[in-house]
Design an enzyme around this catalytic site. Structure first.
Site, PDB file in Angstrom:
ATOM      1  N   ASP A  20       5.046  13.329  -2.103  1.00 28.51           N
ATOM      2  CA  ASP A  20       4.432  12.613  -3.200  1.00 28.51           C
ATOM      3  C   ASP A  20       4.135  13.215  -4.605  1.00 28.51           C
ATOM      4  O   ASP A  20       4.132  14.452  -4.781  1.00 28.51           O
ATOM      5  CB  ASP A  20       3.159  11.967  -2.576  1.00 28.51           C
ATOM      6  CG  ASP A  20       2.752  10.685  -3.592  1.00 28.51           C
ATOM      7  OD1 ASP A  20       3.418  10.190  -4.344  1.00 28.51           O
ATOM      8  OD2 ASP A  20       1.569  10.494  -3.254  1.00 28.51           O
ATOM      9  N   ASN A  68       7.246   0.566  -0.578  1.00 24.56           N
ATOM     10  CA  ASN A  68       7.867   0.813  -2.088  1.00 24.56           C
ATOM     11  C   ASN A  68       8.812  -0.084  -2.433  1.00 24.56           C
ATOM     12  O   ASN A  68       9.397  -0.052  -3.684  1.00 24.56           O
ATOM     13  CB  ASN A  68       8.929   2.236  -1.894  1.00 24.56           C
ATOM     14  CG  ASN A  68       7.831   3.631  -1.755  1.00 24.56           C
ATOM     15  OD1 ASN A  68       8.167   4.572  -1.077  1.00 24.56           O
ATOM     16  ND2 ASN A  68       6.684   3.539  -2.376  1.00 24.56           N
TER      17      ASN A  68
END
Ligand code: IPE
Ligand code: IPE
Ligand code: MG
Length: 245
Positions: A20, A68
């Site tokens: 991330d 996502n």
């Protein structure tokens, strides 16, 4: 340099990483998010090669979650293009390091080109046995559990399995991760301390490690630091400390 002495024992067998911080990395530098993702792929290569060198047997990388898909279309397209390019480019790295590629997630939802490229690299590397690299693509733990429950329910309905025989092994056999051991160490970069629908069943007893480092900056030394930290912990699995010694 890898400290051979400290890294020769108690290496986590299965390391999973929530990669991330690509977007924030780019923003800090005044660049487009896409550049962050591009630099993220460089960090992937370093993490993969370092893991193989350290002797980790299974490395699982969260590359794209079911959630996502809700990002702007342009960003999703960029990520899928990067995936295709990386697969084309990195097959050499995989072969050189004797790494087998594996993938988990709803692969049918990937664009055709990405899926085909992925399946091709999986096929070409299937005999490699030094390390398994698993890419989580269009992966969501809840989706995986729903699929698992559905498959087991059908078997129950058809009399293939009786309900009272459903145990952990049966569940494991129906997960995308069926050929992988439980996660020993879960790493998340970028300072966020959450699991974001990643391997919920499989991390039941994993050690969690959070670092502020943004994914494109994640180096071999950061991976080694995470492993040193893991090695200092006592994994009790419900027992007392005295029982373990
Ligand atoms: C991780 O970086 C890559 C993916 C989730 C695909 P992000 O894109 O989430 O980066 P931040 O969290 O916005 O910084
Ligand atoms: C998790 O990162 C998914 C991947 C690393 C592929 P996100 O950046 O999407 O996670 P949240 O939504 O901030 O929790
Ligand atoms: Mg993020």
């Amino acid at each position: 340099m890898v400290d051979k002495k400290q890294l020769s024992t108690n290496i986590p067998k299965h390391v999973a990483i929530i990669m991330d911080g690509n977007g924030r990395w780019a923003k800090k530098k005044g660049l487009f998010r896409a550049i962050g993702h591009e630099n993220g792929t460089k960090a992937v290569r370093e993490a993969v090669e370092s893991s193989a060198e350290i002797g980790i047997k299974h490395l699982t990388l969260y590359a794209f979650s079911t959630e996502n898909w809700n990002r702007p279309k342009l960003e999703v397209d960029t990520l899928m293009k990067l995936l295709v390019n990386s697969l084309k480019k990195e097959i050499k790295t995989l072969q050189k390091n004797n790494i087998r590629l594996n993938a988990i997630g709803n692969l049918n939802s990937l664009p055709k080109k990405a899926r085909e490229e992925l399946l091709e690299v999986i096929e070409k590397t299937k005999a490699n046995d030094h390390m398994t690299l698993t890419l989580a693509l269009s992966y969501g733990s809840r989706e995986e559990l729903i699929k698992t429950i559905e498959e087991i329910s059908i078997k129950v309905k058809n009399g293939v399995i009786s309900p009272h025989l459903i145990n952990e092994t049966v569940i494991n056999e129906h997960l995308y991760t069926k050929n992988l051991p439980d996660v020993d160490l879960l790493i998340r970069t970028s300072g966020e301390q959450r699991v974001s629908n990643f391997l919920l069943w499989q991390i039941a007893y994993a050690e969690l490690y959070f670092t502020e480092v943004l994914w494109p900056d994640f180096k071999k030394s950061d991976l080694i630091e995470a492993i040193y930290n893991y090695q200092k912990r006592e994994r009790r699995f419900g027992k007392t400390s005295e029982q373990l010694s």
